[in-house]
Design an enzyme around this catalytic site. Structure first.
Site, mmCIF file in Angstrom:
data_model
loop_
_atom_site.group_PDB
_atom_site.id
_atom_site.type_symbol
_atom_site.label_atom_id
_atom_site.label_comp_id
_atom_site.label_asym_id
_atom_site.label_seq_id
_atom_site.Cartn_x
_atom_site.Cartn_y
_atom_site.Cartn_z
ATOM 1 N N GLY A 51 27.037 21.619 -5.189
ATOM 2 C CA GLY A 51 25.853 21.469 -4.397
ATOM 3 C C GLY A 51 25.685 23.246 -4.210
ATOM 4 O O GLY A 51 24.432 23.337 -3.890
ATOM 5 N N THR A 57 7.509 26.983 -21.384
ATOM 6 C CA THR A 57 6.243 25.947 -21.522
ATOM 7 C C THR A 57 5.035 27.029 -21.785
ATOM 8 O O THR A 57 4.009 26.870 -22.759
ATOM 9 C CB THR A 57 5.998 25.280 -20.264
ATOM 10 O OG1 THR A 57 7.147 24.555 -19.950
ATOM 11 C CG2 THR A 57 4.587 24.621 -20.400
ATOM 12 N N GLU A 109 2.587 30.176 -23.272
ATOM 13 C CA GLU A 109 2.473 31.033 -24.747
ATOM 14 C C GLU A 109 2.897 30.027 -25.857
ATOM 15 O O GLU A 109 3.461 30.255 -26.684
ATOM 16 C CB GLU A 109 3.222 32.015 -24.739
ATOM 17 C CG GLU A 109 3.142 33.069 -23.637
ATOM 18 C CD GLU A 109 1.663 33.860 -23.776
ATOM 19 O OE1 GLU A 109 1.075 33.724 -24.735
ATOM 20 O OE2 GLU A 109 1.013 34.349 -22.655
#
Length: 281
Positions: free
Chosen positions: A33, A54, A56
C-alpha cells in the site's frame, strides 16, 4: 551504417524503457500500500518513465524498426554490435553444476543463442510464406508478434554485453559486486525466458533448474550491498521526493508528517461532511 544505427538505437530504446517501466511497477507492488501512495514518489516516477516508453516512438511501433532490419540479415559488417547474430551456434549449453551459471561468458552465450534462434525462426517463417505466394509485407506482418519478441531478445543480449564490458572496465575493487549484479540481470532475463532455451534443447531441465537456483542464491550475495548500490547513483531526497525512499530510512515518521500536512487532514472530518454527507446518513 545509418540503417544499423537506426535499427539498434530503436531496439535499445524500446528494450530499456520497457525494463525501466516494468521495474518501477514491480517495485511499487513490492512496497504494498505504501507504493500506491503519492507520497512514495513511485507514482510520479512511473509516469515519467511511461512518457519515455511512449514518447519519441511508441515501443511496440519502434521495436519493429529493429525487426525489419533483422529480417534483412546484414549482421557481418557495421559496428559489430550485432555480429553475434551471424555466428554459428557451437552446440548446447555446457553447464554441469549450478555455479557454472556465474560465468559471464556462459550467460552471454545463452542470451545470444536465444536471440539468434528467435531471429532465425522469424526469418524462416517469412521465407516460407513468400515461397507460398504471399507478398513480402504480408509475410512480415504474419510474424509481427514473434518479430517483436525476437527484437527484444536482441536488445537484451546487447544490454547484457555492454553491462559485462562495463563491469570489467572499472576499478578491481568494484568488480565483484558489479559482476554479481550483472549476473543477476542476465540470469533473471534467462529465467523469465527459459522456455525459449528449452524448446530447441539448448538447455536441459536440470540446467534450467540450476539457473533458477543460482539466480536465487545471488540475491543473498547482493542484498548486503543493495542500499549502497542504490545510493551510488547519488539521487538526492529532493529529486526522489519520496517518503519511503529518503536517505535516512525513517519511513513511518516521514509518512505521518507528510500526511499531517495534507489539506484533507486539517480537521477531524473532511470539508463538506457536516454540510452534505452527514444529513444523508
Amino acid at each position: 551504417s545509418v540503417a544499423e544505427a537506426h535499427a539498434l538505437s530503436s531496439g535499445l530504446k524500446a528494450t530499456l524503457t520497457r525494463l525501466g517501466a516494468d521495474g518501477i511497477e514491480e517495485l511499487r507492488r513490492a512496497c504494498g500500500g505504501h507504493g500506491y501512495l503519492q507520497f512514495s514518489g513511485l507514482v510520479e516516477l512511473y509516469g515519467d518513465m511511461m512518457l519515455m516508453f511512449t514518447g519519441e516512438g511508441e515501443n511496440y511501433m519502434i521495436i519493429q524498426q529493429l525487426t525489419r532490419w533483422l529480417l534483412k540479415g546484414h549482421f557481418g559488417g557495421g559496428s559489430g554490435w550485432a555480429s553475434f547474430l551471424a555466428v554459428d551456434d557451437s552446440g548446447p549449453c555446457n553447464v554441469s553444476v549450478k555455479s557454472d551459471w556465474l560465468d559471464i561468458k556462459t550467460q552471454l552465450a545463452a542470451l545470444q543463442h536465444r536471440a539468434r534462434r528467435l531471429v532465425n525462426d522469424i526469418t524462416v517463417q517469412v521465407k516460407a510464406s513468400i515461397s507460398e505466394g504471399k507478398a513480402g509485407e504480408e509475410a512480415v506482418k504474419a510474424v509481427q508478434w514473434d518479430g517483436i519478441q525476437a527484437a527484444f531478445a536482441v536488445g537484451e543480449a546487447l544490454i547484457a554485453s555492454a553491462f559485462a564490458e562495463g563491469v570489467f572496465s572499472v576499478e578491481p575493487c568494484l568488480q565483484p559486486v558489479l559482476q554479481s549484479l550483472c549476473s543477476l540481470f542476465c540470469l533473471n532475463v534467462l529465467e523469465k525466458n527459459s522456455a525459449d532455451l528449452l524448446l530447441d534443447g539448448y538447455v536441459t531441465r536440470a540446467q534450467a533448474m540450476a539457473l533458477r537456483e543460482q539466480a536465487r542464491a545471488l540475491l543473498d550475495v547482493i542484498r548486503p550491498d543493495a542500499v549502497a548500490l542504490v545510493d551510488a547513483f547519488g539521487f538526492s531526497d529532493n529529486e526522489l521526493n519520496s517518503a519511503i525512499g529518503a536517505y535516512d530510512g525513517d519511513v513511518y515518521r516521514r509518512l505521518l508528517d507528510w500526511a499531517s500536512k495534507e489539506p484533507l487532514n486539517e480537521g477531524p472530518v473532511i470539508k463538506g461532511w457536516l454540510e452534505h454527507l452527514k444529513p444523508m446518513m
